[in-house]
Write an enzyme that holds these catalytic residues in place. Structure first.
Site: not given
Ligand code: DNO
Length: 397
Positions: A241, A279, A306, A354-355, A371
């Site tokens: 990530h 991401c 993501h 994501d988020h 989340y």
């Molecule tokens: C945040 C996430 C990160 C991710 C870690 C993976 O919301 O995208 O915390 O889970 O960095 O190791």
């Protein structure tokens, strides 16, 4: 489809339950064994027990949830620091990979950020429509660093205009704003409810004294050279990530923030099991990153996606925008995934929104920042619509 619709679930203690994931229309559950201390082996029994939780929610066989991605299998700090006992932790990491593979789980997300994971100076930043987002402001980060953490040499870590603005803002800052900055920055790591104390953070930073970006990168490559051959044998894909934000924080090096960084990592260990979690929010926090370019260049190594976008108020401040707004250019990005998929004939990649913003009824609930259910539901729905539109458009052109 381009993506396997997925959703992050923090386990039985997650205030957003599996039934919500079903109603959101995701099948893939991205989850982790958060109760196992970082560095310990994940036993087969514990993995099976977690799978069992998903199975219990699968009475309706027409809509099955399944564990498709581990996020994360965290890497012990001693591996990142290159301590003498790192091999022992690497052995345990490999054992966990073997156990996961035995249970059929073969996509593993992890990161290599020292001490901290993602970092925001305000985890409840109110947007114009009344919803709340995560925000990063370098001036507030500098205030925390200079006046709360009081880190030696902190003033050297920021451009002079940031230090100047931090000094003047700090003089008149309201107590509750300062408290909010502190609380946001010391927040728990994802899935960890304990959070940081100032002392714990200071100790974490001290442990990295003398560890340069070069050294950290060497330690990452050392880890990959041991782990990837095993992953290859097991048919397991590791997906690093990116750092969030993708630049050094509190003097800690960060080495996974740009296409050049990725190139070095992938060149050192060329197997495609040495892969990436793409991401768009983390990489997109740096305006220097060309997101479509990164997808095109590294597509064969992208094992997990993501999707999220940020809005840059200035070079020093960004907040998380709606999924289709902000600087990510989501239409072009999803189209790039589509084109690469067509060319490479790959199966849909696991993708999670994501988020999401804290909005509607969720404004009164306590969830992990980023989340809550409804904001992510909106994100997933918008992304799913975009995906369908792109596929439809291409087929009918
Ligand atoms: C945040 C996430 C990160 C991710 C870690 C993976 O919301 O995208 O915390 O889970 O960095 O190791």
């Amino acid at each position: 489809m381009i993506f396997e619709q997925s959703w992050r679930w923090y386990g039985p203690q997650d205030p957003v339950p599996l039934s919500t994931i079903k109603q959101a229309g995701a099948h893939g559950v991205v989850t982790s064994l958060h109760h196992i201390p970082v560095g310990e082996e994940w036993p087969v029994a514990a993995i099976k027990k977690h799978i069992g939780l998903l199975d219990q929610s699968n009475e309706d066989l027409s809509f099955k949830l399944f564990w498709n991605v581990v996020e994360s299998l965290p890497v012990h700090e001693h591996i990142k620091q290159g301590r003498e006992d790192r091999d022992q932790y690497i052995e345990k990491y490999i054992k966990s990979l073997e156990n996961l593979a035995e249970c059929g789980i073969k996509t593993i997300c992890y990161n290599f950020m020292p001490v901290l994971d993602w970092l925001r100076t305000n985890v409840s930043y109110t947007l114009d429509d009344g919803s709340k987002a995560l925000c990063y402001n370098a001036i507030d980060l500098a205030i925390f660093d200079l006046f709360i953490l009081k880190r030696k040499g902190a003033d050297q870590s920021y451009p002079p205009e940031i230090v100047e603005q931090a000094n003047s803002k700090y003089k008149n800052i309201a107590d509750d704003e300062l408290e909010n900055i502190k609380r946001s920055l010391l927040m728990a790591l994802p899935g960890d409810q304990k959070g940081f104390t100032l002392e714990k953070l200071q100790q974490g930073l001290a442990d990295y004294d003398g560890i340069s970006a070069e050294k950290l990168r060497e330690n990452l490559i050392y880890f990959l050279r041991k782990v990837i051959p095993k992953a290859h044998e097991l048919g397991v894909n590791l997906a690093i990530h990116p750092d969030d934000p993708p630049w050094p924080v509190f003097g800690l090096p960060r080495v996974v923030g740009s296409a050049d960084n990725l190139e070095v990592i992938f060149k050192a260990v060329p197997e495609t099991e040495n892969g990436l979690t793409f991401c768009s929010g983390s990489l997109g926090a740096s305006q220097k990153n060309d997101l479509v370019g990164i997808v095109n260049r590294f597509y064969e190594r992208i094992h997990f996606v993501h999707l999220r976008s940020v809005h840059h108020d200035s070079a020093f401040k960004f907040y998380e925008a709606d999924h289709l707004e902000g600087s990510a250019g989501m239409e072009k990005l999803v189209e790039a995934f589509y084109k690469n998929q067509q060319k490479n004939q790959r199966k849909p990649l696991p993708m999670r929104p994501d988020h999401g913003h804290q909005m509607l009824d969720d404004l009164d609930k306590t969830t992990y920042p980023g989340y809550s259910a409804i904001g992510r539901l909106r994100g997933l729905a918008e992304l799913r619509g975009l995906e369908r539109g792109i596929i439809f458009g291409k087929r009918n052109n």
